[in-house]
Design a protein around this motif. Sequence first.
Motif, PDB file in Angstrom:
ATOM      1  N   ILE A 146       6.486  10.422   0.693  1.00 38.52           N
ATOM      2  CA  ILE A 146       5.166  10.491   1.341  1.00 38.52           C
ATOM      3  C   ILE A 146       5.310  10.694   2.847  1.00 38.52           C
ATOM      4  N   THR A 147       4.197  11.061   3.452  1.00 43.08           N
ATOM      5  CA  THR A 147       4.096  11.015   4.916  1.00 43.08           C
ATOM      6  C   THR A 147       3.121   9.895   5.199  1.00 43.08           C
ATOM      7  N   TYR A 148       3.554   8.919   5.980  1.00 45.77           N
ATOM      8  CA  TYR A 148       2.767   7.692   6.132  1.00 45.77           C
ATOM      9  C   TYR A 148       2.628   7.321   7.600  1.00 45.77           C
ATOM     10  N   GLN A 149       1.384   7.120   8.001  1.00 45.34           N
ATOM     11  CA  GLN A 149       1.139   6.648   9.373  1.00 45.34           C
ATOM     12  C   GLN A 149       0.937   5.137   9.316  1.00 45.34           C
ATOM     13  N   THR A 150       1.748   4.389  10.020  1.00 47.16           N
ATOM     14  CA  THR A 150       1.643   2.916   9.940  1.00 47.16           C
ATOM     15  C   THR A 150       0.340   2.452  10.603  1.00 47.16           C
ATOM     16  N   MET A 164       1.599   4.144  -3.082  1.00 51.25           N
ATOM     17  CA  MET A 164       1.446   5.601  -2.907  1.00 51.25           C
ATOM     18  C   MET A 164       2.709   6.338  -3.367  1.00 51.25           C
ATOM     19  N   LYS A 205       7.678   0.433   8.798  1.00 51.51           N
ATOM     20  CA  LYS A 205       8.449   1.685   8.899  1.00 51.51           C
ATOM     21  C   LYS A 205       9.723   1.607   8.054  1.00 51.51           C
ATOM     22  N   VAL A 236       7.595   8.793   8.361  1.00 46.56           N
ATOM     23  CA  VAL A 236       6.786   7.694   8.891  1.00 46.56           C
ATOM     24  C   VAL A 236       6.378   8.055  10.314  1.00 46.56           C
ATOM     25  N   THR A 240      10.663  11.889   3.234  1.00 46.20           N
ATOM     26  CA  THR A 240       9.721  10.795   3.516  1.00 46.20           C
ATOM     27  C   THR A 240       9.574  10.706   5.029  1.00 46.20           C
ATOM     28  N   ASP A 269       0.834  -1.221   0.000  1.00 44.98           N
ATOM     29  CA  ASP A 269       0.000   0.000   0.000  1.00 44.98           C
ATOM     30  C   ASP A 269       0.865   1.267   0.000  1.00 44.98           C
ATOM     31  N   PRO A 270       1.766   1.436   0.981  1.00 50.23           N
ATOM     32  CA  PRO A 270       2.575   2.669   0.928  1.00 50.23           C
ATOM     33  C   PRO A 270       3.488   2.726  -0.292  1.00 50.23           C
ATOM     34  N   VAL A 274       9.201   1.649   4.169  1.00 51.28           N
ATOM     35  CA  VAL A 274       8.885   2.991   3.649  1.00 51.28           C
ATOM     36  C   VAL A 274      10.140   3.867   3.672  1.00 51.28           C
TER      37      VAL A 274
END
Length: 477
Positions: free
Chosen positions: A195-199, A168, A207, A223, A221, A164-165, A210
């Motif tokens: 991206i900025t990604y919240q697990t 993105m 983590k 996390v 980037t 998924d990430p 990404v």
Amino acid sequence: MHSPVIGNGPRGGHLLAVGSTLTEICAAVSSHSSPTPLAARASQALRGRISIPGDKSISHRALIFGLLSVGETQITRLLEGDDVLRTAAAVKALGATVEHTGEGAWTVRGVGIGGLVQPAEVLDFGNAGTGSRLMMGVVGSHPITTTIDGDASLRKRPMRRILDPLEMMGATVVAEEPGGRCPITLRGAAEMIPITYQTPVPSAQIKSAVLLAGLNAPGTTTVIEQEASRDHTERMLRHFGAEVVVEPHGTHGRRVSLTGQPELHAAPVAVPADPSSAAFPLVAALVVPGSEVVLEGVMANPLRTGLVTTLLEMGADITLRDRRADGGEEVADLDVRFSALKGVDVPAERAPSMIDEYPILAVAAAFASGETRMRGLAELRVKESDRLAAVADGLAAAGIKARIEGDDLIVEGTGGTGAGVRGGGTAATHLDHRIAMAFLVLGLGAKEGMAIDDAGMIATSFPSFIPLMRRLGADLG
Ligand SMILES: O=C(O)C1=C[C@@H](OP(=O)(O)O)[C@@H](O)[C@H](O)C1
Ligand SMILES: C=C(OP(=O)(O)O)C(=O)O
């Protein structure tokens, strides 16, 4: 001259000659086609000092960072377990030169970020969630097409959490099995998107995947994790020359930001002893009467010490001596003595710091007086096996009452009642090294011992487990 390129030397018999193909390397890593049952019998007191092999998490990362760096990375005390050898083979297939120069000593000449070559064959990660998931972040951020696969256990594990990430960020999933399972074919974009990604769950593997992908994306980037997971990737990014900012997030979380497209420079890595492996002789010493054991130089990174914290709450006699820095981590010698343990309530927020230690904690709980409740263990269902079910079933086979309530595991201890752990059954290991080692340890302290259906998978993380335990006096055979 024929020097070994991939291998773990005389102990494991994984030696391979220069120019071995990926297939030959993978074939040399133990294949577990026929199970090897093993029994543990009630043992005499365990005594002695042992050194535990290198940390699995750091070993995978050392090889991967070697691949992504320019120059020659020298690694010492690398864990030469099957999982890590698969990562070594993958690193080689992606263009690095990988040399095994002595026991635990490896050299990786990397290709640098952006320099990966398309592998000629499927990257087979065997049993390794960490190797496969971290490498998805690496290959999925490069414009090459790569297929990642593994054994029957790995093929059941959810990979959408990584895909998924990566999608993105611009990667394409060319093929996957239903539910995002392996084999998975991935292709990275020519230019990745930071991206900025919240697990969605606390996971160092998500983590890290990404962040590793973020290495080949321009810009920052980020996390965000609600609960801090092990930070070996962040530490190693800095060690190899990347810019990483780590800030607190909420009560237990972290926000990690990486500046993309740095030039990583080769750096030496000395791998400290694996606390997740140390957990087995540690608990064995606590439950076998009269035991006194010293475990040397065990990594004491606070994001990995949840088990020791919990055991101390249970009344364990463990002393951390000579705390010192080693290989960029804090390490300590652990003096451990047989102890009368008592049941405790283990809070859910402690889970990330001891996620792989619940099977062996459940064994300790079986010997304790009173009930132990371990909370918030949903992630255990998607490890090498469904560890919640495997632990509950194995305990039942040993005559211990255990139940699963929602995501909690509750174990009724037998200590203090005079009854003690009966044992005498056989635990099904489901291709899971930690289940195998946990129930062997149970057998060492149980009246009737305990058998496991297959000891083969122990080689994934702790190939010297059986000889080291025997050296302490364990009756395994
Ligand atoms: O990043 C790592 O090295 C690991 C992270 C953990 O997995 P999750 O990230 O899935 O929690 C752990 O269970 C695994 O053994 C090693
Ligand atoms: C969960 C584990 O490893 P991995 O996810 O790398 O297969 C483990 O070693 O307990």
